[in-house]
Write a protein that holds these residues in place. Sequence first.
Motif, PDB file in Angstrom:
ATOM      1  N   VAL A 126     -30.065  64.253  34.979  1.00 46.02           N
ATOM      2  CA  VAL A 126     -30.023  64.540  36.411  1.00 46.02           C
ATOM      3  C   VAL A 126     -30.117  63.246  37.205  1.00 46.02           C
ATOM      4  O   VAL A 126     -29.374  63.029  38.171  1.00 46.02           O
ATOM      5  N   GLU A 127     -31.028  62.384  36.791  1.00 47.17           N
ATOM      6  CA  GLU A 127     -31.224  61.115  37.482  1.00 47.17           C
ATOM      7  C   GLU A 127     -29.963  60.255  37.421  1.00 47.17           C
ATOM      8  O   GLU A 127     -29.617  59.563  38.389  1.00 47.17           O
ATOM      9  N   ALA A 128     -29.269  60.315  36.277  1.00 47.90           N
ATOM     10  CA  ALA A 128     -28.068  59.513  36.092  1.00 47.90           C
ATOM     11  C   ALA A 128     -26.821  60.174  36.667  1.00 47.90           C
ATOM     12  O   ALA A 128     -25.750  59.565  36.684  1.00 47.90           O
ATOM     13  N   GLY A 129     -26.963  61.425  37.116  1.00 47.48           N
ATOM     14  CA  GLY A 129     -25.809  62.142  37.643  1.00 47.48           C
ATOM     15  C   GLY A 129     -24.854  62.619  36.566  1.00 47.48           C
ATOM     16  O   GLY A 129     -23.683  62.908  36.845  1.00 47.48           O
ATOM     17  N   ASP A 130     -25.345  62.714  35.327  1.00 41.52           N
ATOM     18  CA  ASP A 130     -24.526  63.178  34.197  1.00 41.52           C
ATOM     19  C   ASP A 130     -24.672  64.692  34.094  1.00 41.52           C
ATOM     20  O   ASP A 130     -25.550  65.197  33.388  1.00 41.52           O
ATOM     21  N   ILE A 131     -23.822  65.432  34.797  1.00 42.44           N
ATOM     22  CA  ILE A 131     -23.959  66.877  34.900  1.00 42.44           C
ATOM     23  C   ILE A 131     -23.732  67.557  33.554  1.00 42.44           C
ATOM     24  O   ILE A 131     -24.411  68.527  33.213  1.00 42.44           O
ATOM     25  N   ARG A 170     -23.366  74.400  37.536  1.00 46.57           N
ATOM     26  CA  ARG A 170     -22.880  73.024  37.582  1.00 46.57           C
ATOM     27  C   ARG A 170     -22.872  72.496  39.010  1.00 46.57           C
ATOM     28  O   ARG A 170     -23.164  71.313  39.252  1.00 46.57           O
ATOM     29  N   SER A 174     -24.952  69.304  40.481  1.00 51.98           N
ATOM     30  CA  SER A 174     -24.194  68.248  41.159  1.00 51.98           C
ATOM     31  C   SER A 174     -24.888  67.845  42.458  1.00 51.98           C
ATOM     32  O   SER A 174     -24.635  66.762  42.989  1.00 51.98           O
ATOM     33  N   ASP A 176     -28.805  68.682  43.566  1.00 48.96           N
ATOM     34  CA  ASP A 176     -30.147  68.188  43.261  1.00 48.96           C
ATOM     35  C   ASP A 176     -30.761  69.068  42.182  1.00 48.96           C
ATOM     36  O   ASP A 176     -31.161  70.199  42.445  1.00 48.96           O
ATOM     37  N   HIS A 178     -33.453  68.140  40.454  1.00 48.99           N
ATOM     38  CA  HIS A 178     -34.817  67.678  40.176  1.00 48.99           C
ATOM     39  C   HIS A 178     -35.827  68.829  40.152  1.00 48.99           C
ATOM     40  O   HIS A 178     -36.796  68.796  39.390  1.00 48.99           O
TER      41      HIS A 178
END
Length: 225
Positions: A126-131, A170, A174, A176, A178
């Motif tokens: 999530v932090e890296a934006g790797d969905i 998804r 994409s 948030d 967290h």
Amino acid sequence: MPIPSGGPAVDRSLLRDDVLWRLRDAIVDGTFTPGEQLKDGELAEWLGVSRTPVREALLRLGSSGLVVALPGRSTRVSTIDAPAVRDARDVIAAMHELAVRQTTGRLGAEDINRMRDANRRFAEAVEAGDIGAALDADEEIHRIPVTALGNHAVETVLDQFDPLVRRAERLRFSGDGHASVELHSQLIELIAAGDVQAAASVAFDMWHTLPAEDGTDADPARPPL
């Protein structure tokens, strides 16, 4: 988008399920977009298989709501339909609640640690934006109690409806994801503590944090615990 060029072909010795999973994943991850026409000949060439397993896979994807087949005309990727997502979400929530209720107190330390590790990887993704990686880790977390339950009927229901929800989920990751890290942590620690009622409640409720595509958020009355 057009059929991807290149990429590894499916081993011809693999079961038809592998063709199904490749096509399902391509729809869920957005490789094939809503409304896009799927031609069995092109898909067969892409996967390196005959048309027969592709046609069978498309029929099964139709029963899951991921594709819409028009007899004698075409097969297209379905649009993300808010009522269908809500219905599938409610069914999935009930299945995961059942799995958690029946396995809390039975899961060993190894299973708990696997859930914690998957949530760590989920948070990193999530932090890296790797969905894609986030969805994979999320599924691993929830599948551990399901696998431990060993109920084939539950697994069959989840296999049918989970992809429909994952496609909508998804969109949430994409934005948030967290908040899901904390929900996962709550679930895992409640299972570890053997708190059946609370763990089952979180397992049910967390699926209803997924909003419908139209922006509304169905929150049906919880069934009796």
